[in-house]
Design an enzyme around this catalytic site. Structure first.
Site, PDB file in Angstrom:
ATOM      1  CE  LYS A   1      18.977  42.735  22.934  1.00  0.00           C
ATOM      2  NZ  LYS A   1      18.781  41.657  23.703  1.00  0.00           N
TER       3      LYS A   1
ATOM      4  CD  GLU B   1      12.829  35.302  25.401  1.00  0.00           C
ATOM      5  OE1 GLU B   1      13.058  35.835  26.204  1.00  0.00           O
ATOM      6  OE2 GLU B   1      13.014  35.212  24.104  1.00  0.00           O
TER       7      GLU B   1
ATOM      8  CD  GLU C   1      21.262  36.840  16.045  1.00  0.00           C
ATOM      9  OE1 GLU C   1      20.444  37.053  17.034  1.00  0.00           O
ATOM     10  OE2 GLU C   1      22.342  37.306  16.277  1.00  0.00           O
TER      11      GLU C   1
ATOM     12  CD  GLU D   1      21.678  40.070  21.968  1.00  0.00           C
ATOM     13  OE1 GLU D   1      20.432  39.549  21.394  1.00  0.00           O
ATOM     14  OE2 GLU D   1      22.538  39.843  21.316  1.00  0.00           O
TER      15      GLU D   1
END
Length: 368
Positions: free
Chosen positions: A129, A174, A354, A218
């Site tokens: 990734k 987060e 996104e 992901e």
């Protein structure tokens, strides 16, 4: 200076001192202080740049106001700072609407090319990734009202970590790492879908996000990295078996709660440094992902996607990840950042959409 979530956290005025991140805990511990509340220690706030090893300084505010989850409040004043009087006599400016112009600093064609190249590198087995970011510039004919921006972020992102430190502002959902005594916690996010505001559409989008192989991959690489990094510090480490959905104003994320018990205690800054950069903001394997980012992004992330938060003199503290953010370049100019995780199943046009959804967080707060 500000780092707060759900009305709990730290706010500061002025600068009593700046300390390096490396020596922050020792510098705070050396401060002679009178604790009239019980358990309150000197505190420093800061943002660690994305590139590991970049010199980092934290701010010890001249005046700090704190609030715990249990409702306890306190004020810390360094050297009888006159700024303390402003907490009582100062007036709060009224928020005002402003006009802005937005222009891309990362051309969309370049971003599409970078996403495709990163996806092809993943498909070729070079890495699992990579996170590719883009940036836009926002200008206003008048000085930007940072106070108004923070109030709007509170209204729409109150459950996120809102921060304002040295000209860097934002709201991140987060949690990178939190340390309270011997307890350590992380709440990483990876995998995103936009929200529309229609409950039925958003529920379907959440179900599709949970079922998406691309987004599950992901998310999984992020959890594995958090687990593998924290485990050597812990006597045990537990995490949710399946991710859940975290909803913020404009997007939905996959999220997993990770909690553990530290063996000998560890300062939050050391844990943040060991976790940074996570797969959620860089990719995996980390060194290969960083090389891909350097080659393809074409921008200086600065403090975007670095740890942001606070530490006290005991090494306790809380750090989020600097997302949904803006760097104040001048009194009427900002840079906004947004990044997307690229895996084998990524579609370049979908990643642009996104990232646009992620930009909308700060753009909405600016426009009012």
């Amino acid at each position: 200076h500000l780092f707060v979530r759900d009305g709990v956290g730290i706010a500061g005025r002025g600068v009593a001192a700046r300390v390096s991140a490396e020596h922050a805990v020792d510098a705070l511990a050396a401060i002679e202080h009178d604790d009239g509340v019980g358990g309150v220690r000197p505190i420093a706030l800061g943002v660690v740049p994305f590139v590991p090893g970049t010199p980092t300084s934290l701010v010890i505010p001249a005046v700090t106001v704190g609030k715990d989850a249990d409702g306890r409040r306190w004020v810390t004043i360094v050297d009888d700072s006159p700024l303390a009087d402003e907490l009582v006599t100062g007036s709060r400016p009224a928020p005002r609407a402003q006009e802005f112009t937005v222009r891309p600093l990362t051309p969309v064609d370049r971003y599409l090319t970078a996403v495709t190249a990163a996806r092809d590198a993943v498909r070729a087995g070079a890495l699992t990734k990579a996170v590719i970011a883009r940036e836009v510039e926002v200008r206003s004919p008048d000085p930007i009202d940072v106070h108004a921006v923070l109030l709007r972020l509170k209204a729409t992102f109150g459950r996120s970590h809102r921060y304002s430190i040295d000209g860097f502002i934002g709201a991140s959902p987060e949690l990178l790492v939190e340390v309270k005594g011997h307890t350590v916690r992380s709440h990483p996010l990876a995998g995103t879908t936009p929200r529309t505001g229609d409950p039925d559409t958003d529920r379907r989008a959440a179900a599709e996000l949970l079922a998406s192989e691309k987004n599950q991959i992901e998310h999984r690489v992020v959890i594995d990295m958090i687990h593998d990094t924290l485990l050597p510090w812990c006597s045990y480490l537990d995490w949710e078996p399946e991710p859940s959905i975290v909803t913020v104003a404009n997007v939905q994320h996959l999220a997993t709660d990770v909690t553990g018990e530290l063996v000998d205690g560890a300062p939050v800054l050391a844990l943040a440094a060991s976790l940074h950069p996570t797969a959620a903001v860089c990719g995996t394997p980390s060194e290969r992902a960083k090389a891909v980012i350097r080659e393809l992004e074409g921008l200086d992330r600065g403090r975007y996607s670095g740890p942001v938060g606070w530490t006290d003199s005991n090494g306790d503290g809380e750090f989020g990840i600097a997302l949904r953010c803006a760097q104040i370049e001048a009194d009427n100019q900002l840079r906004l950042f947004a990044g997307c995780g690229i895996v084998a199943g990524s579609d370049s046009a979908a990643e642009v959409a996104e990232s646009d959804a992620k930009f909308a967080a700060m753009q909405t707060a600016l426009n009012g």
